[in-house]
Design a protein around this motif. Structure first.
Motif, short mmCIF file in Angstrom:
data_model
loop_
_atom_site.label_atom_id
_atom_site.label_comp_id
_atom_site.label_asym_id
_atom_site.label_seq_id
_atom_site.Cartn_x
_atom_site.Cartn_y
_atom_site.Cartn_z
N SER A 2 0.86 -1.18 0.00
CA SER A 2 0.00 0.00 0.00
C SER A 2 0.89 1.23 0.00
O SER A 2 1.93 1.24 0.65
N LEU A 3 0.48 2.24 -0.74
CA LEU A 3 1.26 3.46 -0.79
C LEU A 3 0.94 4.33 0.42
O LEU A 3 -0.20 4.36 0.88
N SER A 4 1.92 5.02 0.91
CA SER A 4 1.71 6.03 1.94
C SER A 4 1.79 7.38 1.24
O SER A 4 2.87 7.86 0.93
N TRP A 5 0.64 7.96 0.96
CA TRP A 5 0.61 9.22 0.24
C TRP A 5 1.17 10.34 1.11
O TRP A 5 0.80 10.46 2.27
N VAL A 6 2.04 11.14 0.54
CA VAL A 6 2.54 12.35 1.18
C VAL A 6 2.00 13.50 0.33
O VAL A 6 2.40 13.65 -0.83
N GLY A 31 4.61 7.88 -4.14
CA GLY A 31 3.59 8.24 -3.19
C GLY A 31 3.53 9.72 -2.89
O GLY A 31 2.64 10.18 -2.18
N LYS A 170 -7.41 6.93 -2.40
CA LYS A 170 -7.72 5.64 -1.77
C LYS A 170 -7.98 4.57 -2.84
O LYS A 170 -7.45 3.47 -2.78
N ASP A 173 -4.74 3.84 -4.86
CA ASP A 173 -3.84 2.98 -4.09
C ASP A 173 -4.26 1.52 -4.21
O ASP A 173 -3.44 0.63 -4.45
N SER A 177 -1.84 -1.01 -6.25
CA SER A 177 -1.26 -2.12 -5.48
C SER A 177 -1.62 -3.46 -6.10
O SER A 177 -0.79 -4.36 -6.20
#
Length: 190
Positions: A2-6, A31, A170, A173, A177
């Motif tokens: 899963s990406l951690s969006w910044v 991300g 969301k 992602d 993924s």
């Protein structure tokens, strides 16, 4: 996976796409997202100017997929499906609204453009993707004069740009993924 969006937000920039491409060149991990309320030099495919008016959604996302150049176009299709799903979620089910994808990069609302996607990449010497930057613009509050429609023209109440952004990230992602783990064919059959 899963990406951690910044998420980095700005009131005004020349181009979210150019900022993220610069971050990609500096080694920023995937991300990273840059959003702006206004772009003074936004662009679409083939260098066409993208009108960037306040109240609409403009953002660019950084990806570093482990794929060959021949497969990177799939990312644009995944993003189009993700954005279409997010727009459907904020507009709701209405009989007077028909949303569709015009492959590979436009979303149409009742046959008129309401959103566009732009995918730009850098390849390694071996032909693998070093980075991919996906930019998108969605006419939420207002469409450029004579060039499409805005989502709010078809919504029961004003759509939140933040909610649309968060819903899109969301969904993106989830689909991204799945693509990375199982490939494009698995996503198409899903």
């Amino acid at each position: 996976m899963s990406l951690s969006w910044v998420i980095e937000t700005h009131d005004e920039v020349q181009s979210t796409q150019d900022i993220v491409m610069g971050l990609a060149d500096m080694g920023q991990p995937e991300g990273h997202v840059v959003q702006a309320s206004i772009q003074t030099q936004g662009r679409g495919r083939h260098g066409r100017k993208w009108e960037s008016q306040k109240g609409n959604l403009f953002l660019s996302l950084l990806f570093r997929p482990s794929v060959q150049a021949r497969d990177i176009g799939q990312l644009s299709l995944i993003a189009g499906l993700s954005l279409l799903e997010a727009i459907k979620g904020v507009i709701g089910k209405r009989e007077d609204v028909e949303l569709s994808l015009k492959w590979p990069n436009d979303i149409l609302l009742n046959g008129e453009k309401c959103a566009g996607l732009l995918l730009e990449t850098e390849l390694t010497q071996s032909g693998a993707v070093n980075w991919a930057v996906l930019g998108l613009g969605v006419n939420v509050a207002k469409a450029p004069e004579g060039l499409g429609v805005a989502l709010n023209d078809y919504a029961d109440k004003a759509i939140s740009v933040k909610r649309l952004r968060d819903d899109f990230l969301k969904i993106m992602d989830k689909h991204y993924s799945h693509w990375i783990q199982h490939g494009f064919d698995a996503l198409r059959l899903k």
